[in-house]
Enzyme design. Structure first.
Site, PDB file in Angstrom:
ATOM      1  N   HIS A 261       0.835  -1.206   0.000  1.00  0.00           N
ATOM      2  CA  HIS A 261       0.000   0.000   0.000  1.00  0.00           C
ATOM      3  C   HIS A 261       0.874   1.263   0.000  1.00  0.00           C
ATOM      4  O   HIS A 261       0.728   2.140  -0.858  1.00  0.00           O
ATOM      5  CB  HIS A 261      -0.895  -0.036   1.247  1.00  0.00           C
ATOM      6  CG  HIS A 261      -1.809   1.142   1.394  1.00  0.00           C
ATOM      7  ND1 HIS A 261      -3.115   1.116   0.973  1.00  0.00           N
ATOM      8  CD2 HIS A 261      -1.612   2.370   1.918  1.00  0.00           C
ATOM      9  CE1 HIS A 261      -3.692   2.283   1.231  1.00  0.00           C
ATOM     10  NE2 HIS A 261      -2.798   3.068   1.805  1.00  0.00           N
ATOM     11  N   GLU A 262       1.808   1.325   0.950  1.00  0.00           N
ATOM     12  CA  GLU A 262       2.666   2.511   1.044  1.00  0.00           C
ATOM     13  C   GLU A 262       3.574   2.632  -0.175  1.00  0.00           C
ATOM     14  O   GLU A 262       3.947   3.739  -0.566  1.00  0.00           O
ATOM     15  CB  GLU A 262       3.496   2.487   2.336  1.00  0.00           C
ATOM     16  CG  GLU A 262       2.691   2.428   3.636  1.00  0.00           C
ATOM     17  CD  GLU A 262       1.660   3.545   3.801  1.00  0.00           C
ATOM     18  OE1 GLU A 262       1.821   4.610   3.180  1.00  0.00           O
ATOM     19  OE2 GLU A 262       0.666   3.337   4.535  1.00  0.00           O
ATOM     20  N   HIS A 265       1.811   4.689  -2.685  1.00  0.00           N
ATOM     21  CA  HIS A 265       1.995   6.118  -2.386  1.00  0.00           C
ATOM     22  C   HIS A 265       3.392   6.572  -2.810  1.00  0.00           C
ATOM     23  O   HIS A 265       3.579   7.636  -3.394  1.00  0.00           O
ATOM     24  CB  HIS A 265       1.861   6.364  -0.878  1.00  0.00           C
ATOM     25  CG  HIS A 265       0.451   6.362  -0.360  1.00  0.00           C
ATOM     26  ND1 HIS A 265      -0.547   7.137  -0.902  1.00  0.00           N
ATOM     27  CD2 HIS A 265      -0.126   5.692   0.677  1.00  0.00           C
ATOM     28  CE1 HIS A 265      -1.686   6.956  -0.221  1.00  0.00           C
ATOM     29  NE2 HIS A 265      -1.455   6.068   0.733  1.00  0.00           N
ATOM     30  N   GLU A 291      -4.461   8.172  -2.619  1.00  0.00           N
ATOM     31  CA  GLU A 291      -4.973   6.917  -2.096  1.00  0.00           C
ATOM     32  C   GLU A 291      -5.308   5.956  -3.235  1.00  0.00           C
ATOM     33  O   GLU A 291      -5.191   4.731  -3.079  1.00  0.00           O
ATOM     34  CB  GLU A 291      -6.213   7.194  -1.235  1.00  0.00           C
ATOM     35  CG  GLU A 291      -6.625   6.045  -0.350  1.00  0.00           C
ATOM     36  CD  GLU A 291      -5.590   5.692   0.729  1.00  0.00           C
ATOM     37  OE1 GLU A 291      -4.667   6.501   0.989  1.00  0.00           O
ATOM     38  OE2 GLU A 291      -5.707   4.585   1.286  1.00  0.00           O
TER      39      GLU A 291
END
Lengths: 494, 494
Positions: A261-262, A265, A291
């Protein structure tokens, strides 16, 4: 072009102060020992004041007027527009309010770390009330300046152009089908045989696996790091992106999927155009778009069966468990798409997650607008959790309204970005599928076309186009939540 | 008391910027990936400009004049004096000179990295001449403002109150006995059987050992950390002290004693009085006093036989080598006190180290005063190395006058602090011995009385008294180098 240039130089200076802020804030969350907090918070508050003073210097009004009268090309005009938006955002608030917010936020967040653990709503609510009062003050000022409602004025900080009207429509629609979808998925999954991977999964091995997966996902380690913090985040600066995670020896998937997930980003930040570095036009478009990138990596990509065919052998190798039936891609696909209504947003699955967001959105909207007070939160939280997910949080603040960090520093208006982001991500994936066969690419271990699509359509655009325009250029239409609904049906009911 | 308060507030603001600088600089040295360097350097340069502008704001002159006319108590008067000293230090130099020095220093240091390796004195000397000319200019300005000689004016930056007259007397005395002492020690040690510990000593185990020893030495991990950097240092801020080390698998003693050295610096910083935080009166007294604390920990304490009785079992446990004869306290005591004249200052032992310092002091003193020129350095270096340590550096600039980084950026006046610090440390230990039995305390694992003595007499005094006064209050007399001589005789000849 004199004044445009002056403004650009001014913003590059501002971005250097943001750089210092980002690194010291990352350090505060991931490196700093507890005892350093007070002095750090004071130093960061001082920096925030200096950033604010610079961002709101009185001469800027004249500079903007003069720059707008200059002969500028299209790119410069876009850049000027973004600089002006940022300036207007910043000039609205008096310096004392900004400083009070920074101090109240630091105090509330710091105390929350132990108060949450102790289920101490009484003490926490006192700090939170201070934060809410300051945020209402901020919202009032922003509302007067923009003509938006108080909550919309905060929403506009994170998701420019988004409104309560649009969100109410979208979220009311989601509320109309989500509870029954959740029940259908649960019924279907009740017949599935899923093996829960059983730990311990040593942290060092989890870390190695995380780093390997980050590499496969194109994270540039010459411009970033992976570390540990209580609340995982993506920080730092675009030339040096700092992502964090939190390892649990009992369950490797939470940290791994968090890291993925990160990494989404991080790749957005690392992919921002060098040409615009230090200028608002070169920054990420919105929190929702940000996001969308993390959720594209985590949900659209990494929870797909195709990608798990890559991930599963890496995991069984990392933990030396080649015969563990729990670590086959088939089982991990089932395990990573389990749907279970539960208390904690950050642990929630893809299907129940929007319920957590809608709950928070409805509470913070009414809180900022003054329709409810801090005291009302626990009861409302319990009522909505019961209604949307069939769970009560009565007397359980730790797993209820004290679970999130967001409100502690007054980030009201931020929560909707998560679900808006999930919707953007589904829409991007649908558009990408019209151009390429995603499964074939993943099976061929050829992820570049996927990342290149994101780079071309999202990362390199930064803030040089509006969110609507970015969506249209990338997918042919504005935000259309149908893609997200269809994605959930395809993945969970077929 | 209005203007005193304004000045105090101003300095507290300055110290918050120093905080940000310290953390981001620590991060640059210990955490940052290579690719982040350009943007980080730019951000830190911007911060340096802001710090300088704030420290030299034109209105401060009037504030100081008005504050001096105010009714102040003794403590405030002391604090005002230190604020004024700092302000004068900062405002003396014209901005163009500071910028020229920064540029010439960067150029000289950057080229030195390869020139040293290539033994290229010819090219290096050209850059160094530029640095020396600018330092002479700086010294001239400081001399005119303070009434000191040119070199004394530079010395005063690092060691307020110290003079060439005093140093000449002290160092000439050392020169009268040190060469023969070194010979005597070598003769004595020629008959000793010493076992060199043989690696590998795994880094993880070295790290655990370092952390354990730091704990025993009272390092407060609630206000600090241990990390890794190429050049070990003590950074951060007093509420959050960041020390670094560099591990070598072949030799655990270098990192361990380095960590102990930095722990001495760290405890001084951690022990500074909270009451004066953010004000110059609350900062470390001088470079020499700072070094006295690191050397007290490293030399006075940790190289003592009594302390090695604690350290040796910790080391043999850490490396699971309980039967390694090299890791007995007896052998480590011999190994850690070997005396061998050699070329490199940073690798020098406690006994030969002063010779390296005196050599540098004599050369930089005459260089700044204009008695010698850059061209004269290699010959003087060779002559003095031969005289003091019996080693020639003819044609070997790499291990001679090009070995240190200090002169490349014009830090003339800094070198004496190292040996002055060693002398302070010996004097502190002698005073402490008059009050307590150090060996008994160490054997009883009761180090608190030792640290409490340092805390009371040095750490908590910070800069609220002059160095002379601090020495008198702690030891009954001003700097007296006899204690250092006696320490060397006691440790190395008895």
């Amino acid at each position: 072009m004199n004044f445009y240039k002056k403004l650009a130089q001014h913003h590059r200076k501002l971005s250097k102060l943001s750089h210092l802020n980002a690194i010291c804030s990352w350090d505060q969350a991931s490196m700093m020992p507890e005892g350093g907090n007070e002095a750090r918070s004071e130093a960061l508050a001082e920096l925030a004041v200096m950033q604010h003073e610079l961002a709101t210097a009185p001469h800027l009004k004249e500079w903007f007027e003069k720059a707008e009268a200059e002969q500028l090309d299209n790119e410069q005009r876009v850049s000027l527009k973004e600089m002006k938006r940022e300036w207007q955002m910043n000039t609205l608030l008096p310096a004392e309010l900004v400083e009070s917010q920074s101090l109240a936020g630091s105090k509330c967040e710091h105390a929350w770390r132990s108060q949450r653990h102790e289920n101490d709503w009484h003490s926490f609510s006192k700090n939170l009330k201070e934060v809410v009062e300051l945020s209402r003050h901020e919202a009032q000022i922003r509302a007067e300046a923009t003509g938006l409602s108080r909550y919309d004025a905060l929403l506009d900080i994170y998701e420019p152009g988004m409104t309560t009207k649009q969100l109410d429509r979208i979220f009311n629609d989601v509320k109309s089908w989500l509870p029954s979808l959740i029940r259908q998925v649960q019924e279907k999954q009740a017949t599935e045989d899923v093996i829960t991977p059983v730990g311990p999964f040593p942290i060092e091995q989890q870390k190695s696996l995380s780093l390997e997966v980050m590499s496969k996902l194109g994270f540039d380690f010459n411009h970033g790091r992976l570390d540990v913090s209580i609340h995982p985040f993506c920080g730092g600066v675009s030339t040096d992106v700092r992502i964090t995670t939190r390892y649990d020896e009992a369950d490797f998937t939470s940290a791994l999927l968090g890291v993925i997930h990160e990494t989404g980003h991080a790749r957005y930040e690392q992919g921002l155009p060098a040409k615009w570095r230090g200028l608002p036009a070169g920054e990420a478009r919105s929190m929702g778009i940000h996001e969308s990138q993390s959720l594209f990596f985590e949900m659209q990509l990494s929870r797909s069966k195709a990608f798990l065919d890559i991930l599963a052998p890496l995991a069984s190798d990392a933990f030396s468990r080649r015969d563990d039936a729990a670590l086959t891609s088939e089982n991990l696909a089932l395990f990573n798409t389990r749907v279970t209504p539960d208390y904690i947003r950050v642990d929630a699955d893809e299907v129940t997650y929007p319920a957590h967001i809608i709950l928070r959105y409805e509470i913070e909207r009414d809180l900022v607008e003054g329709h409810i007070e801090v005291e009302d939160i626990p009861e409302l939280w319990d009522k909505k959790m019961t209604e949307y997910l069939g769970l009560t949080t009565r007397c359980n603040h730790t797993d209820g309204c004290m679970q999130d960090i967001h409100w502690t520093d007054g980030s009201f208006g931020y929560f909707p970005s998560y679900t808006i982001g999930a919707m953007y991500a589904a829409q991007f994936m649908a558009a990408m599928r019209r151009e390429m066969n995603i499964e074939n690419l993943i099976h061929a271990r050829n992820l570049s076309p996927i990342f290149n699509w994101l780079d071309r359509h999202i990362w390199k655009k930064a803030s040089t186009v509006s969110t609507d325009q970015l969506l249209i250029e990338a997918t042919g239409e504005k935000l259309n939540p149908e893609y997200f609904k269809q994605h959930l049906i395809d993945r969970y009911l077929k």
